[in-house]
Design a protein around this motif. Structure first.
Motif, PDB file in Angstrom:
ATOM      1  N   THR A   1       0.807  -1.215   0.000  1.00 17.81           N
ATOM      2  CA  THR A   1       0.000   0.000   0.000  1.00 17.81           C
ATOM      3  C   THR A   1       0.845   1.272   0.000  1.00 17.81           C
ATOM      4  N   GLU A   2       2.166   1.141   0.280  1.00 14.67           N
ATOM      5  CA  GLU A   2       3.032   2.323   0.329  1.00 14.67           C
ATOM      6  C   GLU A   2       3.370   2.810  -1.074  1.00 14.67           C
ATOM      7  N   ASP A   3       3.533   4.113  -1.217  1.00  8.74           N
ATOM      8  CA  ASP A   3       3.992   4.693  -2.475  1.00  8.74           C
ATOM      9  C   ASP A   3       5.483   4.442  -2.635  1.00  8.74           C
ATOM     10  N   PHE A   4       5.928   4.371  -3.892  1.00  7.98           N
ATOM     11  CA  PHE A   4       7.343   4.209  -4.256  1.00  7.98           C
ATOM     12  C   PHE A   4       7.948   2.894  -3.765  1.00  7.98           C
ATOM     13  N   LYS A   5       7.123   1.918  -3.415  1.00  7.44           N
ATOM     14  CA  LYS A   5       7.647   0.612  -3.037  1.00  7.44           C
ATOM     15  C   LYS A   5       7.373  -0.372  -4.164  1.00  7.44           C
ATOM     16  N   GLU A   6       8.436  -1.013  -4.648  1.00  7.70           N
ATOM     17  CA  GLU A   6       8.306  -1.927  -5.782  1.00  7.70           C
ATOM     18  C   GLU A   6       7.550  -3.188  -5.396  1.00  7.70           C
ATOM     19  N   GLY A   7       6.745  -3.657  -6.314  1.00 13.00           N
ATOM     20  CA  GLY A   7       6.040  -4.918  -6.142  1.00 13.00           C
ATOM     21  C   GLY A   7       5.583  -5.435  -7.487  1.00 13.00           C
ATOM     22  N   GLU A   8       5.057  -6.643  -7.504  1.00 12.45           N
ATOM     23  CA  GLU A   8       4.536  -7.180  -8.764  1.00 12.45           C
ATOM     24  C   GLU A   8       3.192  -6.529  -9.060  1.00 12.45           C
ATOM     25  N   LEU A   9       3.060  -6.028 -10.272  1.00 14.22           N
ATOM     26  CA  LEU A   9       1.816  -5.396 -10.688  1.00 14.22           C
ATOM     27  C   LEU A   9       0.766  -6.470 -10.951  1.00 14.22           C
ATOM     28  N   CYS A  10      -0.375  -6.333 -10.318  1.00 11.59           N
ATOM     29  CA  CYS A  10      -1.496  -7.246 -10.519  1.00 11.59           C
ATOM     30  C   CYS A  10      -2.712  -6.445 -10.983  1.00 11.59           C
ATOM     31  N   TYR A  11      -3.637  -7.144 -11.608  1.00  9.52           N
ATOM     32  CA  TYR A  11      -4.798  -6.459 -12.206  1.00  9.52           C
ATOM     33  C   TYR A  11      -6.052  -7.288 -11.997  1.00  9.52           C
ATOM     34  N   ARG A  12      -7.144  -6.598 -11.700  1.00 13.00           N
ATOM     35  CA  ARG A  12      -8.463  -7.223 -11.624  1.00 13.00           C
ATOM     36  C   ARG A  12      -9.410  -6.502 -12.571  1.00 13.00           C
ATOM     37  N   GLY A  13     -10.256  -7.260 -13.236  1.00 12.83           N
ATOM     38  CA  GLY A  13     -11.224  -6.642 -14.135  1.00 12.83           C
ATOM     39  C   GLY A  13     -11.953  -7.694 -14.949  1.00 12.83           C
ATOM     40  N   PRO A  14     -13.052  -7.322 -15.579  1.00  6.29           N
ATOM     41  CA  PRO A  14     -13.854  -8.284 -16.353  1.00  6.29           C
ATOM     42  C   PRO A  14     -13.192  -8.748 -17.642  1.00  6.29           C
ATOM     43  N   ASN A  15     -12.028  -8.173 -17.976  1.00  8.04           N
ATOM     44  CA  ASN A  15     -11.306  -8.582 -19.178  1.00  8.04           C
ATOM     45  C   ASN A  15     -10.198  -9.578 -18.891  1.00  8.04           C
ATOM     46  N   VAL A  16     -10.053 -10.053 -17.648  1.00  4.63           N
ATOM     47  CA  VAL A  16      -9.019 -11.038 -17.312  1.00  4.63           C
ATOM     48  C   VAL A  16      -9.405 -12.398 -17.888  1.00  4.63           C
ATOM     49  N   MET A  17      -8.443 -13.059 -18.490  1.00  4.72           N
ATOM     50  CA  MET A  17      -8.656 -14.309 -19.233  1.00  4.72           C
ATOM     51  C   MET A  17      -9.270 -15.422 -18.377  1.00  4.72           C
ATOM     52  N   LEU A  18      -9.745 -16.459 -19.076  1.00  3.28           N
ATOM     53  CA  LEU A  18     -10.213 -17.667 -18.413  1.00  3.28           C
ATOM     54  C   LEU A  18      -9.035 -18.477 -17.892  1.00  3.28           C
ATOM     55  N   GLY A  19      -7.951 -18.514 -18.674  1.00  6.89           N
ATOM     56  CA  GLY A  19      -6.769 -19.289 -18.315  1.00  6.89           C
ATOM     57  C   GLY A  19      -5.941 -19.575 -19.547  1.00  6.89           C
TER      58      GLY A  19
END
Length: 466
Positions: free
Chosen positions: A313-331
């Motif tokens: 939750t901190e700014d300027f801290k590196e992490g893996e970018l993750c995404y949620r949304g209705p366009n995310v694949m089935l697999g």
């Protein structure tokens, strides 16, 4: 799950022009719907229900009709490059048990397979630029619809616009241009003219093309062709995705936007999210061109610790970018068995390292898989490219845990000396641990991203020659 998408609503735009062809002929939305339904009948008579089809997807009327027919009739479709080699095609047919291959002409070739595909899978796209990748992304109609809807919510696409097939349609970015314009009731010029050809640029003028998409390699060509000097009064905006721009191309895009007085939308996406994940509002281009921006409408970006997966939750801290949304694949599908799975993802791990700025913008800082460990020294190759770009730009880094490969295009001997000095003296790498390659052009995949495997192959060939 709903089986309705923009492909099922073509009729609502009636006599509006859907497709334009280089010979000046046009296809209305009503005509396109009729052509697609007629072809759907052909598919139904030839191909077993719920079997997988493949389409050599060229920028031609017959291929677009076949694509829309598959979507409207519920046939799962794997998109192939029109020039994919026979051996790669055969390997895919056997691995995924493809029932039929649709040629760019519309001709259908049965294979004898009839493996059933999960009912919610509408489309399969390659995860690489080759479209011969052994791993394909499974997408639903809901994925396609959500992605087209989101794109139309942040891009200023209007029903009076005409886009052009400047990118391959089997590639998620190129496909998203087609889908979003069909969603909006706009027109698309189907051309197979190459970006460097006179025909392509004559067509952008003659057909009053309103937008130009491009991967980083496209913008290299735009710079060579001096796009900023071409009078294109119909051009309203440009888009860029398919990889991060290097510093010199970033400067050019900012200058291009300023000179033309046209907005440029920098976008970030992955095939696993149908196409788009984030975009940079064009008013932020001059100050924040190093950022991917904010999540697309209906989507959410978040950062996770690469090891613990805990939310950052901190700014300027590196992490893996993750995404949620209705366009995310089935697999993913690597075999016919995968096509019958019941996987459903709610969150996509992109594999990219990113940080969030206090203003809410996200910035990519590297790639999780782009690490080398040379004699105990850990190197993040994306960071290294940024450091070496001070001496020569463009520059591309690849390698294994035995050898770092640095490829560049500058013919200047100073560039080679500066690169050697930095690697040897600053990073304290023994000369046996790195290989410099001076190339005329850096190799890229069909999607415009750097072709690291080819770089490794060229380095091995150079070592063997020595």
């Amino acid at each position: 799950m709903s089986r309705v998408s923009f492909a099922h609503r073509l009729e609502q735009f009636g006599d509006a022009i859907a497709l334009r062809l280089p010979d000046n002929s046009t296809i209305s939305y009503q005509q396109l719907a009729k052509l697609a339904d007629e072809y759907s009948t052909t598919l139904h008579n030839i191909v077993p229900d719920q079997a997988l089809l493949a389409l050599r997807f060229s920028s031609t009327l017959s291929a677009v009709v076949a694509y829309l027919a598959a979507l409207r009739s519920g046939k799962a479709l794997l998109l192939l490059a029109p020039d994919l080699g026979d051996s790669q095609t055969l390997a895919l047919i056997e691995r995924l048990q493809i029932a039929a291959v649709i040629q760019a002409s519309g001709d259908i070739q049965r294979t004898g397979f009839s493996h059933q595909v999960r009912s919610d899978c509408a489309l399969l796209l390659s995860t690489s630029g080759s479209s011969g990748s052994p791993k394909s992304v499974m997408l639903s109609l809901a994925n396609l619809e959500a992605n087209a809807r989101a794109i139309c919510a942040y891009l200023p696409i209007e029903a009076t616009d005409t886009a052009i097939t400047a990118l391959p349609l089997h590639y998620s970015y190129g496909l998203s241009v087609l889908n979003s314009h069909l969603f909006k009731g706009a027109s698309i010029l189907l051309t197979e003219a190459l970006l460097m050809s006179k025909d392509f640029w004559q067509q952008t003028r003659d057909f009053h093309i309103s937008s130009l998409p491009g991967v980083p390699f496209s913008y290299q060509l735009y710079r060579q062709l001096r796009l900023e000097r071409m009078p294109r009064p119909a051009l309203r905006y440009l888009t860029q995705a398919g990889g991060k721009l290097n510093s010199s191309l970033t400067d050019y895009v900012q200058q291009l936007s300023s000179t033309l007085q046209k907005p440029v939308y920098l976008m970030y996406g992955q095939t696993e999210a149908t196409a788009r994940i984030a975009y940079l509002p064009p008013e932020l281009l001059q100050q924040h061109a190093d950022c991917i921006g904010v999540a697309i409408p209906e989507g959410e970006l978040l950062l996770r610790d690469p090891v613990s997966k805990a939310l950052i939750t901190e700014d300027f801290k590196e992490g893996e970018l993750c995404y949620r949304g209705p366009n995310v694949m089935l697999g993913y599908a690597s075999s016919a068995a995968d096509l019958s799975s019941n996987t459903a993802l709610t969150e996509l791990s992109t594999g990219d390292l990113a940080e969030r700025l206090p203003n809410g913008l996200y910035r990519i800082v590297g790639r999780l898989s782009r690490f080398l460990k040379l004699q105990g020294k850990r190197l993040q190759l994306d960071h290294l490219e940024q450091q070496l770009a001070i001496f020569t730009d463009p520059v591309c880094c690849a390698g294994t845990d035995d050898l770092l490969v640095v490829a560049y295009t500058s013919p200047s001997s100073d560039s080679a000396e500066q690169l050697q000095h930095y690697l040897r003296d600053q990073l304290q790498l023994h000369p046996a641990l790195f290989k410099l390659l001076q190339l005329d052009t850096l190799p890229v995949l069909a999607n415009g991203k750097a072709d690291y495997q080819t770089l490794l192959k060229l380095a091995m060939e150079a070592n063997n020659a020595n």
